[in-house]
Write a protein that holds these residues in place. Structure first.
Motif, PDB file in Angstrom:
ATOM      1  N   ASP A 197       2.727   5.656  -2.164  1.00 61.34           N
ATOM      2  CA  ASP A 197       2.686   6.135  -0.192  1.00 61.34           C
ATOM      3  C   ASP A 197       1.273   6.347  -0.206  1.00 61.34           C
ATOM      4  O   ASP A 197       0.418   6.995  -0.090  1.00 61.34           O
ATOM      5  N   THR A 198       1.651   4.874   0.254  1.00 64.29           N
ATOM      6  CA  THR A 198       0.621   4.388   1.305  1.00 64.29           C
ATOM      7  C   THR A 198       1.901   3.774   2.950  1.00 64.29           C
ATOM      8  O   THR A 198       3.682   3.478   2.267  1.00 64.29           O
ATOM      9  N   THR A 199       1.295   3.026   3.037  1.00 64.77           N
ATOM     10  CA  THR A 199       1.985   2.508   4.682  1.00 64.77           C
ATOM     11  C   THR A 199       2.251   0.523   4.620  1.00 64.77           C
ATOM     12  O   THR A 199       1.827   0.181   3.137  1.00 64.77           O
ATOM     13  N   PRO A 200       3.397   0.309   5.134  1.00 60.58           N
ATOM     14  CA  PRO A 200       3.479  -0.956   4.868  1.00 60.58           C
ATOM     15  C   PRO A 200       2.618  -1.925   4.732  1.00 60.58           C
ATOM     16  O   PRO A 200       2.433  -2.937   4.821  1.00 60.58           O
ATOM     17  N   GLU A 201       2.097  -1.078   5.747  1.00 60.20           N
ATOM     18  CA  GLU A 201       0.336  -2.803   6.377  1.00 60.20           C
ATOM     19  C   GLU A 201      -0.283  -2.877   5.216  1.00 60.20           C
ATOM     20  O   GLU A 201      -1.626  -3.294   4.832  1.00 60.20           O
ATOM     21  N   VAL A 202      -0.458  -1.745   4.459  1.00 60.08           N
ATOM     22  CA  VAL A 202      -1.202  -1.291   3.250  1.00 60.08           C
ATOM     23  C   VAL A 202      -0.937  -2.091   2.154  1.00 60.08           C
ATOM     24  O   VAL A 202      -1.475  -2.974   0.748  1.00 60.08           O
ATOM     25  N   LYS A 203       0.636  -1.808   1.940  1.00 63.27           N
ATOM     26  CA  LYS A 203       1.515  -2.469   0.744  1.00 63.27           C
ATOM     27  C   LYS A 203       1.408  -4.120   1.178  1.00 63.27           C
ATOM     28  O   LYS A 203       1.020  -4.703  -0.244  1.00 63.27           O
ATOM     29  N   ASP A 204       1.250  -4.826   2.038  1.00 64.17           N
ATOM     30  CA  ASP A 204       1.249  -6.340   2.210  1.00 64.17           C
ATOM     31  C   ASP A 204      -0.261  -6.775   1.031  1.00 64.17           C
ATOM     32  O   ASP A 204      -0.272  -7.660   1.394  1.00 64.17           O
ATOM     33  N   LEU A 205      -1.017  -6.101   1.172  1.00 60.61           N
ATOM     34  CA  LEU A 205      -2.970  -6.491   1.171  1.00 60.61           C
ATOM     35  C   LEU A 205      -2.753  -7.004   0.056  1.00 60.61           C
ATOM     36  O   LEU A 205      -2.196  -6.149  -1.443  1.00 60.61           O
ATOM     37  N   ASP A 206      -2.906  -8.463  -0.442  1.00 59.46           N
ATOM     38  CA  ASP A 206      -3.701  -8.375  -1.408  1.00 59.46           C
ATOM     39  C   ASP A 206      -4.047  -7.977  -2.699  1.00 59.46           C
ATOM     40  O   ASP A 206      -3.544  -7.942  -4.197  1.00 59.46           O
ATOM     41  N   LEU A 207      -5.261  -7.151  -1.645  1.00 54.11           N
ATOM     42  CA  LEU A 207      -5.688  -6.258  -2.938  1.00 54.11           C
ATOM     43  C   LEU A 207      -5.013  -5.206  -3.822  1.00 54.11           C
ATOM     44  O   LEU A 207      -5.074  -4.195  -4.444  1.00 54.11           O
ATOM     45  N   THR A 208      -4.149  -4.680  -2.674  1.00 52.12           N
ATOM     46  CA  THR A 208      -3.364  -4.041  -3.099  1.00 52.12           C
ATOM     47  C   THR A 208      -2.059  -4.092  -3.988  1.00 52.12           C
ATOM     48  O   THR A 208      -1.934  -4.111  -5.081  1.00 52.12           O
ATOM     49  N   VAL A 209      -1.735  -5.094  -4.127  1.00 52.07           N
ATOM     50  CA  VAL A 209      -0.962  -5.319  -5.015  1.00 52.07           C
ATOM     51  C   VAL A 209      -1.684  -6.190  -6.406  1.00 52.07           C
ATOM     52  O   VAL A 209      -1.356  -5.751  -7.380  1.00 52.07           O
ATOM     53  N   LEU A 210      -2.946  -6.377  -6.156  1.00 56.41           N
ATOM     54  CA  LEU A 210      -4.189  -6.308  -7.300  1.00 56.41           C
ATOM     55  C   LEU A 210      -3.977  -4.827  -8.085  1.00 56.41           C
ATOM     56  O   LEU A 210      -3.988  -4.948  -9.333  1.00 56.41           O
ATOM     57  N   HIS A 211      -4.490  -4.420  -7.385  1.00 56.41           N
ATOM     58  CA  HIS A 211      -4.626  -2.820  -7.825  1.00 56.41           C
ATOM     59  C   HIS A 211      -3.582  -2.054  -8.415  1.00 56.41           C
ATOM     60  O   HIS A 211      -3.710  -1.437  -9.819  1.00 56.41           O
ATOM     61  N   PHE A 212      -2.011  -2.175  -7.582  1.00 62.17           N
ATOM     62  CA  PHE A 212      -1.163  -1.656  -8.100  1.00 62.17           C
ATOM     63  C   PHE A 212      -0.679  -2.642  -9.507  1.00 62.17           C
ATOM     64  O   PHE A 212      -0.386  -1.875 -10.757  1.00 62.17           O
ATOM     65  N   PHE A 213      -0.537  -3.995  -9.297  1.00 66.94           N
ATOM     66  CA  PHE A 213       0.154  -4.967 -10.558  1.00 66.94           C
ATOM     67  C   PHE A 213      -1.234  -4.570 -12.011  1.00 66.94           C
ATOM     68  O   PHE A 213      -0.387  -4.792 -12.300  1.00 66.94           O
ATOM     69  N   VAL A 214      -2.062  -4.978 -11.238  1.00 72.99           N
ATOM     70  CA  VAL A 214      -3.049  -6.001 -12.489  1.00 72.99           C
ATOM     71  C   VAL A 214      -3.582  -4.057 -13.213  1.00 72.99           C
ATOM     72  O   VAL A 214      -3.322  -3.921 -14.284  1.00 72.99           O
ATOM     73  N   LEU A 215      -4.581  -3.449 -11.838  1.00 77.66           N
ATOM     74  CA  LEU A 215      -5.120  -1.842 -12.745  1.00 77.66           C
ATOM     75  C   LEU A 215      -4.066  -1.020 -13.342  1.00 77.66           C
ATOM     76  O   LEU A 215      -3.613  -0.818 -13.925  1.00 77.66           O
TER      77      LEU A 215
END
Length: 449
Positions: A331-349
């Motif tokens: 539950d965050t903004t599109p700007e945060v979802k677009d970040l590489d690190l958000t992708v890393l934290h969500f899909f990896v961690l």
């Protein structure tokens, strides 16, 4: 928008300023244990105020307050007679670059705005324990030993010309600080020039680049002073309403953000390398690479791309399958979802390793944040870590987009380089500490920018 005020800074005596390298120190949240122990050996080093330690039976904050009183009484620290804007330039080179860069900025007091006022914007969450420590130290000292780092945007670069002129007559400068930078401090005390700085900032928001814990410590201290004074018993002009900040232009090419990689000390469930790769393949294209040293170049400029090192030369390029991104359900903004690190934290961690949610990930001791490529690879090869995930740097455009969206980034997303130093300039928050006959020139300066 942002109200700034000149300060009557406290600085080291001329004798100590002549060897300023010996008394400055890294900021409290980046100084290592080894660095601290070395700096403590100098009884005049600023580390004694910024990261104090107990002295015998005296606890750290009380020891720092007693030392500060001695320094002021003995002339170790002296207050400038006139208020000023302090110009602070840092000359540095990035790894592999021959070009010397210069980050230009200035130090002043900024009103300690609550986040809800939408004047100073944050991009990171804070840890309550660290905020409380900074607030308690501020209450004990009533003295600020280091400036946080804020960003304003001025595409016309109007203030740089004024700063360039001032820096020609420096107050002090380091030869080379702990990160290889040369730090130069100067001051502007001309009232009309200071007013121009105020006018430019009065039309702008400020993004907090570094120093979230210290800034929130100032907010907590201000709120405590307001509560103690009682309704109507303060003017809003008392020094404790302000916070010491180093301000730089977000439009500058020499504002650098370096990547912070994720090193996994462990894999939950003691996953094997093969099991980790199998799980990653559900979400990422996984491509073996010949040389781990080449991973930063392989992923450079590529969206949602990461390097993975598993030791023994086993290196991989990971890239998120584009169709998978829609599964990012935080539950965050599109700007945060677009970040590489958000992708890393969500899909990896979260998805691969089962560490669910940002709060759990921040608290998980199995992840470390490491900046240097060599250190990442060496920790895995030495058996101190199971895997290293290498990332691209966050861009200034992304930082601004996230801040203006009202959201925050994953932990340890940015590393602005170089870091500022503690000990170049101090300010007092005692009532009347910054007062001068010239105050009336600076109290009501509106925007003309």
């Amino acid at each position: 928008m942002a109200e700034i005020q000149p300060v009557r800074g406290w600085r080291y005596s001329p004798t100590l300023s002549a060897d300023i390298d010996a008394v400055v120190s890294p900021l409290f949240d980046v100084v290592s244990v080894r660095q601290r122990e070395a700096l403590y050996q100098n009884p005049c080093n600023s580390i004694h105020l910024s990261v104090p330690r107990a002295e015998g039976e005296v606890p750290p904050h009380a020891a720092a307050a007693a030392r500060l009183a001695r320094w002021q009484a003995e002339g170790v620290l002296r207050q400038d007679g006139l208020p000023g804007i302090y110009v602070y330039y840092q000359y540095f080179r990035l790894p592999g670059e021959a070009r010397e860069r210069c980050r230009k900025g200035f130090i002043a007091h900024i009103r300690a705005y609550d986040w809800a006022e939408n004047v100073v914007l944050r991009h990171e969450n804070t840890l309550p324990a660290a905020v409380n420590d900074r607030a308690e130290l501020l209450a004990a000292l009533r003295f600020q030993s280091s400036a946080t780092h804020g960003l304003y945007r001025d595409e016309r670069f109007e203030l740089e010309a004024l700063m360039d002129e001032a820096i020609l007559d420096p107050l002090c400068q380091t030869e080379e600080d702990y990160q290889g930078a040369r730090d130069v401090l100067a001051v502007i005390q001309d009232a009309s020039t200071i007013q121009r700085f105020q006018q430019v900032l009065a039309s702008r928001q400020v993004i907090l680049a570094d120093g979230h814990h210290r800034y929130e410590g100032s907010l907590a201290y201000r709120q405590a002073r307001e509560l103690a004074a009682g309704p109507g018993a303060y003017s809003g002009r008392e020094p404790w309403n302000y916070h010491l900040m180093y301000l730089t232009n977000a439009a500058s090419d020499d504002l650098r953000i370096l990547p912070t990689h994720r090193v996994l000390r462990e894999l939950p469930g003691n996953l094997s390398d093969e099991e980790l790769l199998t799980r990653l393949a559900v979400y990422f294209t996984v491509l073996p690479q010949a040389e781990a040293q080449d991973l930063p170049e392989v992923i450079a400029g590529r969206r949602w791309a990461f390097g993975l090192y598993l030791g023994g030369g086993a290196a991989y390029k990971l890239r998120l399958r584009p169709e998978v991104h829609a599964e990012l359900s935080w539950d965050t903004t599109p700007e945060v979802k677009d970040l590489d690190l958000t992708v890393l934290h969500f899909f990896v961690l979260e998805k691969v390793l089962g560490i669910v949610g940002p709060d759990a990930q921040r608290a998980w001791p199995g992840v470390a944040y490491v900046r240097g490529l060599a250190e990442c690879l060496q920790q895995v090869d030495r058996g101190e870590a199971r895997a290293a995930f290498l990332t691209n740097e966050v861009t200034m455009t992304q930082v601004e987009a996230v801040c203006h969206s009202g959201a925050v980034m994953p932990a340890k997303s940015t590393f602005f380089f170089p870091k500022t130093l503690a000990g170049l300039l101090f300010t007092s928050l005692e009532d009347g500490a910054n007062a001068s006959a010239f105050d009336r020139y600076f109290q009501s300066v509106g925007s003309e920018a």
